[in-house]
Design a protein around this motif. Sequence first.
Motif, PDB file in Angstrom:
ATOM      1  N   ILE A  49       0.830  -1.205   0.000  1.00  0.00           N
ATOM      2  CA  ILE A  49       0.000   0.000   0.000  1.00  0.00           C
ATOM      3  C   ILE A  49       0.866   1.256   0.000  1.00  0.00           C
ATOM      4  CG2 ILE A  49      -0.497   0.569   2.423  1.00  0.00           C
ATOM      5  CD1 ILE A  49      -3.550   0.500   1.440  1.00  0.00           C
ATOM      6  N   ALA A  50       2.073   1.179   0.563  1.00  0.00           N
ATOM      7  CA  ALA A  50       2.989   2.331   0.519  1.00  0.00           C
ATOM      8  C   ALA A  50       3.380   2.642  -0.920  1.00  0.00           C
ATOM      9  CB  ALA A  50       4.233   2.067   1.370  1.00  0.00           C
ATOM     10  N   ASP A  55       2.601   6.042  -5.644  1.00  0.00           N
ATOM     11  CA  ASP A  55       2.285   6.140  -7.071  1.00  0.00           C
ATOM     12  C   ASP A  55       1.070   7.026  -7.349  1.00  0.00           C
ATOM     13  OD1 ASP A  55       4.390   4.447  -7.615  1.00  0.00           O
ATOM     14  OD2 ASP A  55       3.134   2.690  -8.053  1.00  0.00           O
ATOM     15  N   PHE A  56       0.046   6.919  -6.528  1.00  0.00           N
ATOM     16  CA  PHE A  56      -1.213   7.594  -6.828  1.00  0.00           C
ATOM     17  C   PHE A  56      -1.457   8.878  -6.041  1.00  0.00           C
ATOM     18  CE2 PHE A  56      -1.869   3.282  -8.293  1.00  0.00           C
ATOM     19  CZ  PHE A  56      -2.406   3.513  -9.556  1.00  0.00           C
ATOM     20  N   ARG A  57      -0.787   9.030  -4.889  1.00  0.00           N
ATOM     21  CA  ARG A  57      -1.027  10.222  -4.076  1.00  0.00           C
ATOM     22  C   ARG A  57       0.245  10.990  -3.767  1.00  0.00           C
ATOM     23  NH1 ARG A  57      -3.356   8.862   1.065  1.00  0.00           N
ATOM     24  NH2 ARG A  57      -4.102  10.978   1.179  1.00  0.00           N
ATOM     25  N   GLY A  58       1.392  10.469  -4.204  1.00  0.00           N
ATOM     26  CA  GLY A  58       2.661  11.137  -3.940  1.00  0.00           C
ATOM     27  C   GLY A  58       3.077  11.076  -2.491  1.00  0.00           C
ATOM     28  N   LYS A  59       2.522  10.115  -1.737  1.00  0.00           N
ATOM     29  CA  LYS A  59       2.842   9.961  -0.308  1.00  0.00           C
ATOM     30  C   LYS A  59       3.463   8.579  -0.108  1.00  0.00           C
ATOM     31  CE  LYS A  59      -0.935  12.953   1.137  1.00  0.00           C
ATOM     32  NZ  LYS A  59      -2.103  13.108   1.997  1.00  0.00           N
ATOM     33  N   PRO A  60       4.798   8.495  -0.041  1.00  0.00           N
ATOM     34  CA  PRO A  60       5.469   7.191   0.020  1.00  0.00           C
ATOM     35  C   PRO A  60       5.461   6.550   1.412  1.00  0.00           C
ATOM     36  CG  PRO A  60       7.094   8.929   0.029  1.00  0.00           C
ATOM     37  CD  PRO A  60       5.746   9.602  -0.101  1.00  0.00           C
ATOM     38  N   SER A  61       4.281   6.384   1.961  1.00  0.00           N
ATOM     39  CA  SER A  61       4.158   5.766   3.276  1.00  0.00           C
ATOM     40  C   SER A  61       2.884   4.923   3.310  1.00  0.00           C
ATOM     41  CB  SER A  61       4.100   6.844   4.363  1.00  0.00           C
ATOM     42  OG  SER A  61       3.009   7.697   4.136  1.00  0.00           O
ATOM     43  N   PRO A  62       2.831   3.975   4.245  1.00  0.00           N
ATOM     44  CA  PRO A  62       1.616   3.163   4.348  1.00  0.00           C
ATOM     45  C   PRO A  62       0.430   3.992   4.826  1.00  0.00           C
ATOM     46  CG  PRO A  62       3.411   2.208   5.639  1.00  0.00           C
ATOM     47  CD  PRO A  62       3.862   3.546   5.176  1.00  0.00           C
ATOM     48  N   THR A  63      -0.741   3.550   4.467  1.00  0.00           N
ATOM     49  CA  THR A  63      -1.995   4.121   4.944  1.00  0.00           C
ATOM     50  C   THR A  63      -2.947   2.952   5.157  1.00  0.00           C
ATOM     51  OG1 THR A  63      -3.662   5.823   4.531  1.00  0.00           O
ATOM     52  CG2 THR A  63      -2.956   4.524   2.620  1.00  0.00           C
ATOM     53  N   ASN A  64      -4.077   3.197   5.786  1.00  0.00           N
ATOM     54  CA  ASN A  64      -4.976   2.083   6.083  1.00  0.00           C
ATOM     55  C   ASN A  64      -5.781   1.627   4.873  1.00  0.00           C
ATOM     56  OD1 ASN A  64      -6.712   4.311   6.063  1.00  0.00           O
ATOM     57  ND2 ASN A  64      -7.161   4.186   8.251  1.00  0.00           N
ATOM     58  N   PRO A  88     -26.559   0.651 -16.800  1.00  0.00           N
ATOM     59  CA  PRO A  88     -25.527  -0.344 -16.503  1.00  0.00           C
ATOM     60  C   PRO A  88     -24.103   0.198 -16.656  1.00  0.00           C
ATOM     61  CG  PRO A  88     -26.277  -0.669 -18.742  1.00  0.00           C
ATOM     62  CD  PRO A  88     -27.067   0.489 -18.173  1.00  0.00           C
ATOM     63  N   MET A  89     -23.947   1.414 -17.145  1.00  0.00           N
ATOM     64  CA  MET A  89     -22.626   1.946 -17.461  1.00  0.00           C
ATOM     65  C   MET A  89     -21.697   2.023 -16.243  1.00  0.00           C
ATOM     66  SD  MET A  89     -22.625   2.350 -20.665  1.00  0.00           S
ATOM     67  CE  MET A  89     -21.155   3.309 -20.903  1.00  0.00           C
ATOM     68  N   GLU A  90     -22.228   2.310 -15.089  1.00  0.00           N
ATOM     69  CA  GLU A  90     -21.394   2.508 -13.903  1.00  0.00           C
ATOM     70  C   GLU A  90     -21.531   1.371 -12.895  1.00  0.00           C
ATOM     71  OE1 GLU A  90     -21.357   6.521 -12.253  1.00  0.00           O
ATOM     72  OE2 GLU A  90     -22.369   7.215 -14.063  1.00  0.00           O
ATOM     73  N   ALA A  91     -21.744   0.144 -13.375  1.00  0.00           N
ATOM     74  CA  ALA A  91     -21.892  -1.007 -12.489  1.00  0.00           C
ATOM     75  C   ALA A  91     -20.590  -1.298 -11.746  1.00  0.00           C
ATOM     76  CB  ALA A  91     -22.345  -2.235 -13.263  1.00  0.00           C
ATOM     77  N   GLU A  92     -19.454  -1.052 -12.388  1.00  0.00           N
ATOM     78  CA  GLU A  92     -18.163  -1.236 -11.732  1.00  0.00           C
ATOM     79  C   GLU A  92     -17.829   0.052 -10.993  1.00  0.00           C
ATOM     80  OE1 GLU A  92     -15.134  -2.646 -14.384  1.00  0.00           O
ATOM     81  OE2 GLU A  92     -16.451  -4.186 -15.206  1.00  0.00           O
ATOM     82  N   LEU A  93     -17.904   0.010  -9.668  1.00  0.00           N
ATOM     83  CA  LEU A  93     -17.730   1.221  -8.872  1.00  0.00           C
ATOM     84  C   LEU A  93     -16.269   1.618  -8.682  1.00  0.00           C
ATOM     85  CD1 LEU A  93     -20.459   0.676  -6.140  1.00  0.00           C
ATOM     86  CD2 LEU A  93     -20.574   2.113  -8.184  1.00  0.00           C
ATOM     87  N   GLY A  94     -15.361   0.644  -8.691  1.00  0.00           N
ATOM     88  CA  GLY A  94     -13.953   0.965  -8.528  1.00  0.00           C
ATOM     89  C   GLY A  94     -13.230  -0.035  -7.655  1.00  0.00           C
ATOM     90  N   ASP A  95     -12.067   0.397  -7.162  1.00  0.00           N
ATOM     91  CA  ASP A  95     -11.162  -0.477  -6.431  1.00  0.00           C
ATOM     92  C   ASP A  95     -10.828   0.097  -5.059  1.00  0.00           C
ATOM     93  OD1 ASP A  95     -10.944  -2.020  -8.808  1.00  0.00           O
ATOM     94  OD2 ASP A  95      -9.335  -0.712  -9.518  1.00  0.00           O
ATOM     95  N   ILE A  96     -10.617  -0.809  -4.109  1.00  0.00           N
ATOM     96  CA  ILE A  96     -10.204  -0.463  -2.753  1.00  0.00           C
ATOM     97  C   ILE A  96      -8.980  -1.309  -2.422  1.00  0.00           C
ATOM     98  CG2 ILE A  96     -10.831  -0.555  -0.301  1.00  0.00           C
ATOM     99  CD1 ILE A  96     -13.790  -0.300  -1.195  1.00  0.00           C
ATOM    100  N   ALA A  97      -7.989  -0.710  -1.764  1.00  0.00           N
ATOM    101  CA  ALA A  97      -6.857  -1.463  -1.216  1.00  0.00           C
ATOM    102  C   ALA A  97      -6.818  -1.211   0.284  1.00  0.00           C
ATOM    103  CB  ALA A  97      -5.546  -1.021  -1.865  1.00  0.00           C
ATOM    104  N   THR A 102      -1.256  -1.748   9.116  1.00  0.00           N
ATOM    105  CA  THR A 102      -1.828  -0.479   9.570  1.00  0.00           C
ATOM    106  C   THR A 102      -3.205  -0.707  10.188  1.00  0.00           C
ATOM    107  OG1 THR A 102      -0.585   0.794   7.958  1.00  0.00           O
ATOM    108  CG2 THR A 102      -2.548   1.833   8.863  1.00  0.00           C
ATOM    109  N   CYS A 103      -4.010  -1.534   9.554  1.00  0.00           N
ATOM    110  CA  CYS A 103      -5.334  -1.830  10.084  1.00  0.00           C
ATOM    111  C   CYS A 103      -5.231  -2.504  11.454  1.00  0.00           C
ATOM    112  CB  CYS A 103      -6.105  -2.713   9.108  1.00  0.00           C
ATOM    113  SG  CYS A 103      -7.785  -3.083   9.620  1.00  0.00           S
ATOM    114  N   ALA A 104      -4.345  -3.480  11.569  1.00  0.00           N
ATOM    115  CA  ALA A 104      -4.180  -4.195  12.840  1.00  0.00           C
ATOM    116  C   ALA A 104      -3.662  -3.263  13.934  1.00  0.00           C
ATOM    117  CB  ALA A 104      -3.227  -5.376  12.656  1.00  0.00           C
TER     118      ALA A 104
END
Length: 163
Positions: A49-50, A55-64, A88-97, A102-104
């Motif tokens: 996740i880091a 890559d996507f937020r410019g923050k090279p650290s872990p997040t939850n 039906p165009m937006e049936a795929e809502l997206g991705d979560i990581a 961090t969660c634990a």
Amino acid sequence: MTVDCIVEDIRWLNIEIVAQRGADMTLSHLGLDPSEFEISVLACDDARIAVLNADFRGKPSPTNVLSWPSEERAAEVDGAMPDTPELPMEAELGDIAIAFETCAREAAEAEKLIEDHTMHLVVHGTLHLLGFDHERDKDAALMEGLETQILGKLGISDPYRER
């Protein structure tokens, strides 16, 4: 099927069940039929996740949790409801990581069950996919209120009460 889980870290026990239940409850709470939508969940570790966060937020650290909506649905007015996905165009809502360590750690620090905290992060990520955000004050209040309501239906206490 609403949720497709990719489990990269074997410490994620029951993530498929937690992710499905959290996403389904979030969609149902908002009046959407969960069977009509798809979400991908990557259950990974802090190292992975880091890299994604860098890559996507410019923050090279872990997040939850991170989320990538398939479409921009955010409301223009602070505190307003986002646009509802159009089928039906937006049936795929997206991705979560979601990152295990961090969660634990956050669950332990808050003296919560990891399953409850994971459920909160899944609900939070699903709301992001639906256009909810917490950058502006009224948007944050709306999103946190929805999270509290949805988690309450799942038998999980208000995650914001301790603040």
